[in-house]
Design a protein around this motif. Sequence first.
Motif, PDB file in Angstrom:
ATOM      1  N   VAL A  22       0.845  -1.197   0.000  1.00 50.07           N
ATOM      2  CA  VAL A  22       0.000   0.000   0.000  1.00 50.07           C
ATOM      3  C   VAL A  22       0.880   1.245   0.000  1.00 50.07           C
ATOM      4  CG1 VAL A  22      -1.728   1.316   1.307  1.00 50.07           C
ATOM      5  CG2 VAL A  22      -1.966  -1.164   1.074  1.00 50.07           C
ATOM      6  N   VAL A  23       1.955   1.213   0.759  1.00 51.99           N
ATOM      7  CA  VAL A  23       2.888   2.351   0.781  1.00 51.99           C
ATOM      8  C   VAL A  23       3.632   2.453  -0.551  1.00 51.99           C
ATOM      9  CG1 VAL A  23       4.942   3.325   1.892  1.00 51.99           C
ATOM     10  CG2 VAL A  23       3.084   2.393   3.280  1.00 51.99           C
ATOM     11  N   THR A  24       3.981   1.340  -1.138  1.00 57.31           N
ATOM     12  CA  THR A  24       4.620   1.375  -2.462  1.00 57.31           C
ATOM     13  C   THR A  24       3.694   2.041  -3.464  1.00 57.31           C
ATOM     14  OG1 THR A  24       5.896  -0.627  -2.021  1.00 57.31           O
ATOM     15  CG2 THR A  24       5.560  -0.043  -4.335  1.00 57.31           C
ATOM     16  N   LEU A  25       2.437   1.658  -3.456  1.00 62.44           N
ATOM     17  CA  LEU A  25       1.446   2.287  -4.335  1.00 62.44           C
ATOM     18  C   LEU A  25       1.319   3.772  -4.029  1.00 62.44           C
ATOM     19  CD1 LEU A  25      -0.694   1.810  -6.549  1.00 62.44           C
ATOM     20  CD2 LEU A  25      -2.318   1.256  -4.717  1.00 62.44           C
ATOM     21  N   ALA A  26       1.283   4.108  -2.758  1.00 60.48           N
ATOM     22  CA  ALA A  26       1.181   5.515  -2.348  1.00 60.48           C
ATOM     23  C   ALA A  26       2.388   6.316  -2.810  1.00 60.48           C
ATOM     24  CB  ALA A  26       1.019   5.614  -0.833  1.00 60.48           C
ATOM     25  N   GLU A  27       3.568   5.755  -2.718  1.00 60.40           N
ATOM     26  CA  GLU A  27       4.771   6.455  -3.172  1.00 60.40           C
ATOM     27  C   GLU A  27       4.681   6.754  -4.661  1.00 60.40           C
ATOM     28  OE1 GLU A  27       8.114   4.800  -0.057  1.00 60.40           O
ATOM     29  OE2 GLU A  27       7.759   3.684  -1.907  1.00 60.40           O
ATOM     30  N   LEU A  28       4.229   5.792  -5.436  1.00 58.92           N
ATOM     31  CA  LEU A  28       4.090   5.993  -6.875  1.00 58.92           C
ATOM     32  C   LEU A  28       3.063   7.077  -7.189  1.00 58.92           C
ATOM     33  CD1 LEU A  28       4.135   2.221  -7.777  1.00 58.92           C
ATOM     34  CD2 LEU A  28       5.857   3.897  -8.533  1.00 58.92           C
ATOM     35  N   LEU A  29       2.010   7.127  -6.408  1.00 57.62           N
ATOM     36  CA  LEU A  29       0.939   8.111  -6.613  1.00 57.62           C
ATOM     37  C   LEU A  29       1.251   9.469  -6.009  1.00 57.62           C
ATOM     38  CD1 LEU A  29      -2.030   5.754  -5.771  1.00 57.62           C
ATOM     39  CD2 LEU A  29      -1.599   6.776  -8.020  1.00 57.62           C
ATOM     40  N   SER A  30       2.242   9.545  -5.153  1.00 57.15           N
ATOM     41  CA  SER A  30       2.484  10.759  -4.364  1.00 57.15           C
ATOM     42  C   SER A  30       2.845  11.982  -5.192  1.00 57.15           C
ATOM     43  CB  SER A  30       3.569  10.516  -3.313  1.00 57.15           C
ATOM     44  OG  SER A  30       4.842  10.360  -3.918  1.00 57.15           O
ATOM     45  N   ILE A  31       3.244  11.792  -6.445  1.00 62.69           N
ATOM     46  CA  ILE A  31       3.574  12.952  -7.274  1.00 62.69           C
ATOM     47  C   ILE A  31       2.354  13.513  -7.988  1.00 62.69           C
ATOM     48  CG2 ILE A  31       6.000  12.359  -7.525  1.00 62.69           C
ATOM     49  CD1 ILE A  31       5.361  11.263 -10.313  1.00 62.69           C
ATOM     50  N   ALA A  32       1.209  12.869  -7.849  1.00 59.49           N
ATOM     51  CA  ALA A  32      -0.029  13.370  -8.449  1.00 59.49           C
ATOM     52  C   ALA A  32      -0.677  14.389  -7.518  1.00 59.49           C
ATOM     53  CB  ALA A  32      -0.997  12.227  -8.716  1.00 59.49           C
ATOM     54  N   VAL A  33      -1.302  15.385  -8.099  1.00 64.51           N
ATOM     55  CA  VAL A  33      -2.026  16.368  -7.304  1.00 64.51           C
ATOM     56  C   VAL A  33      -3.259  15.727  -6.686  1.00 64.51           C
ATOM     57  CG1 VAL A  33      -3.318  18.535  -7.408  1.00 64.51           C
ATOM     58  CG2 VAL A  33      -1.167  18.295  -8.643  1.00 64.51           C
ATOM     59  N   ARG A  34      -3.964  14.930  -7.490  1.00 63.02           N
ATOM     60  CA  ARG A  34      -5.089  14.165  -6.970  1.00 63.02           C
ATOM     61  C   ARG A  34      -5.115  12.823  -7.673  1.00 63.02           C
ATOM     62  NH1 ARG A  34     -10.139  17.459  -9.565  1.00 63.02           N
ATOM     63  NH2 ARG A  34      -9.984  16.505 -11.615  1.00 63.02           N
ATOM     64  N   VAL A  35      -5.813  11.882  -7.066  1.00 61.84           N
ATOM     65  CA  VAL A  35      -5.826  10.511  -7.565  1.00 61.84           C
ATOM     66  C   VAL A  35      -7.261  10.096  -7.858  1.00 61.84           C
ATOM     67  CG1 VAL A  35      -5.231   8.115  -7.065  1.00 61.84           C
ATOM     68  CG2 VAL A  35      -3.761   9.968  -6.226  1.00 61.84           C
ATOM     69  N   GLU A  36      -7.517   9.828  -9.107  1.00 62.29           N
ATOM     70  CA  GLU A  36      -8.818   9.325  -9.521  1.00 62.29           C
ATOM     71  C   GLU A  36      -8.787   7.796  -9.499  1.00 62.29           C
ATOM     72  OE1 GLU A  36      -7.912  13.240 -11.083  1.00 62.29           O
ATOM     73  OE2 GLU A  36      -6.910  11.341 -11.477  1.00 62.29           O
ATOM     74  N   PRO A  37      -9.962   7.149  -9.402  1.00 61.61           N
ATOM     75  CA  PRO A  37      -9.995   5.680  -9.369  1.00 61.61           C
ATOM     76  C   PRO A  37      -9.287   5.031 -10.558  1.00 61.61           C
ATOM     77  CG  PRO A  37     -12.147   6.563  -8.808  1.00 61.61           C
ATOM     78  CD  PRO A  37     -11.301   7.731  -9.236  1.00 61.61           C
ATOM     79  N   GLU A  38      -9.417   5.633 -11.732  1.00 69.35           N
ATOM     80  CA  GLU A  38      -8.780   5.072 -12.926  1.00 69.35           C
ATOM     81  C   GLU A  38      -7.256   5.118 -12.810  1.00 69.35           C
ATOM     82  OE1 GLU A  38     -12.730   6.800 -13.658  1.00 69.35           O
ATOM     83  OE2 GLU A  38     -10.879   7.767 -13.028  1.00 69.35           O
ATOM     84  N   LEU A  39      -6.746   6.201 -12.254  1.00 74.17           N
ATOM     85  CA  LEU A  39      -5.309   6.327 -12.059  1.00 74.17           C
ATOM     86  C   LEU A  39      -4.821   5.335 -11.013  1.00 74.17           C
ATOM     87  CD1 LEU A  39      -2.550   7.644 -12.442  1.00 74.17           C
ATOM     88  CD2 LEU A  39      -3.277   9.446 -10.845  1.00 74.17           C
ATOM     89  N   LEU A  40      -5.546   5.201  -9.939  1.00 73.96           N
ATOM     90  CA  LEU A  40      -5.194   4.248  -8.887  1.00 73.96           C
ATOM     91  C   LEU A  40      -5.103   2.833  -9.459  1.00 73.96           C
ATOM     92  CD1 LEU A  40      -4.786   3.589  -5.864  1.00 73.96           C
ATOM     93  CD2 LEU A  40      -7.294   3.526  -5.660  1.00 73.96           C
ATOM     94  N   ARG A  41      -6.104   2.441 -10.238  1.00 74.51           N
ATOM     95  CA  ARG A  41      -6.120   1.105 -10.841  1.00 74.51           C
ATOM     96  C   ARG A  41      -4.976   0.932 -11.832  1.00 74.51           C
ATOM     97  NH1 ARG A  41     -10.427  -2.469 -11.343  1.00 74.51           N
ATOM     98  NH2 ARG A  41     -10.300  -2.109  -9.105  1.00 74.51           N
ATOM     99  N   ALA A  42      -4.773   1.930 -12.685  1.00 73.32           N
ATOM    100  CA  ALA A  42      -3.699   1.844 -13.688  1.00 73.32           C
ATOM    101  C   ALA A  42      -2.331   1.721 -13.025  1.00 73.32           C
ATOM    102  CB  ALA A  42      -3.742   3.060 -14.612  1.00 73.32           C
ATOM    103  N   MET A  43      -2.124   2.474 -11.949  1.00 77.17           N
ATOM    104  CA  MET A  43      -0.842   2.431 -11.249  1.00 77.17           C
ATOM    105  C   MET A  43      -0.618   1.056 -10.621  1.00 77.17           C
ATOM    106  SD  MET A  43       1.644   4.700 -10.923  1.00 77.17           S
ATOM    107  CE  MET A  43       0.979   6.353 -10.933  1.00 77.17           C
ATOM    108  N   ARG A  44      -1.645   0.506 -10.007  1.00 77.00           N
ATOM    109  CA  ARG A  44      -1.513  -0.829  -9.401  1.00 77.00           C
ATOM    110  C   ARG A  44      -1.217  -1.879 -10.463  1.00 77.00           C
ATOM    111  NH1 ARG A  44      -4.520  -5.334  -9.086  1.00 77.00           N
ATOM    112  NH2 ARG A  44      -6.423  -4.329  -9.795  1.00 77.00           N
ATOM    113  N   LEU A  45      -1.962  -1.847 -11.547  1.00 77.95           N
ATOM    114  CA  LEU A  45      -1.760  -2.853 -12.587  1.00 77.95           C
ATOM    115  C   LEU A  45      -0.386  -2.741 -13.239  1.00 77.95           C
ATOM    116  CD1 LEU A  45      -5.281  -2.828 -14.266  1.00 77.95           C
ATOM    117  CD2 LEU A  45      -4.309  -4.599 -12.767  1.00 77.95           C
ATOM    118  N   ARG A  46       0.118  -1.520 -13.381  1.00 78.30           N
ATOM    119  CA  ARG A  46       1.418  -1.322 -14.034  1.00 78.30           C
ATOM    120  C   ARG A  46       2.581  -1.718 -13.123  1.00 78.30           C
ATOM    121  NH1 ARG A  46       5.797  -1.250 -15.780  1.00 78.30           N
ATOM    122  NH2 ARG A  46       6.860   0.368 -16.950  1.00 78.30           N
TER     123      ARG A  46
END
Length: 127
Positions: A22-46
């Motif tokens: 969960v923290v790994t995912l959060a680190e990857l997302l941390s450079i986004a201003v906001r996180v939409e569900p589609e971005l969250l899913r895409a980041m996890r899958l990638r």
Amino acid sequence: MAAVLTSARDVVSRVSGTRPEVVTLAELLSIAVRVEPELLRAMRLRFLPDAGAEIESEWYFSPLVAERSDDWCLFDPEVQAELRRGVSVRVRAKLFERIRMADARKLIERAHIDRKSTRLNSSHLGI
């Protein structure tokens, strides 16, 4: 200010101790201003293809997130800064991490291509 940083560090550490992915995912997302569900899913899958979809829900309901709606989430600002600090150190030290965060940045840019809020907070990472 030191108390806030310690608190954010404690939050990240606590989540990492129980669900490091969960923290790994959060680190990857941390450079986004906001996180939409589609971005969250895409980041996890990638970046975490072997992790189940439950880590998306765990991130969404974790103390790493300050605001939630059906359409987007915002990190707790102090937690986001703490995540970025950790990423920044690793980006400077490891080529792999630099490449991974550059890929994350591209994924965020693609996800936000049609949105007016396409802003990244990654300039300090050197990617």
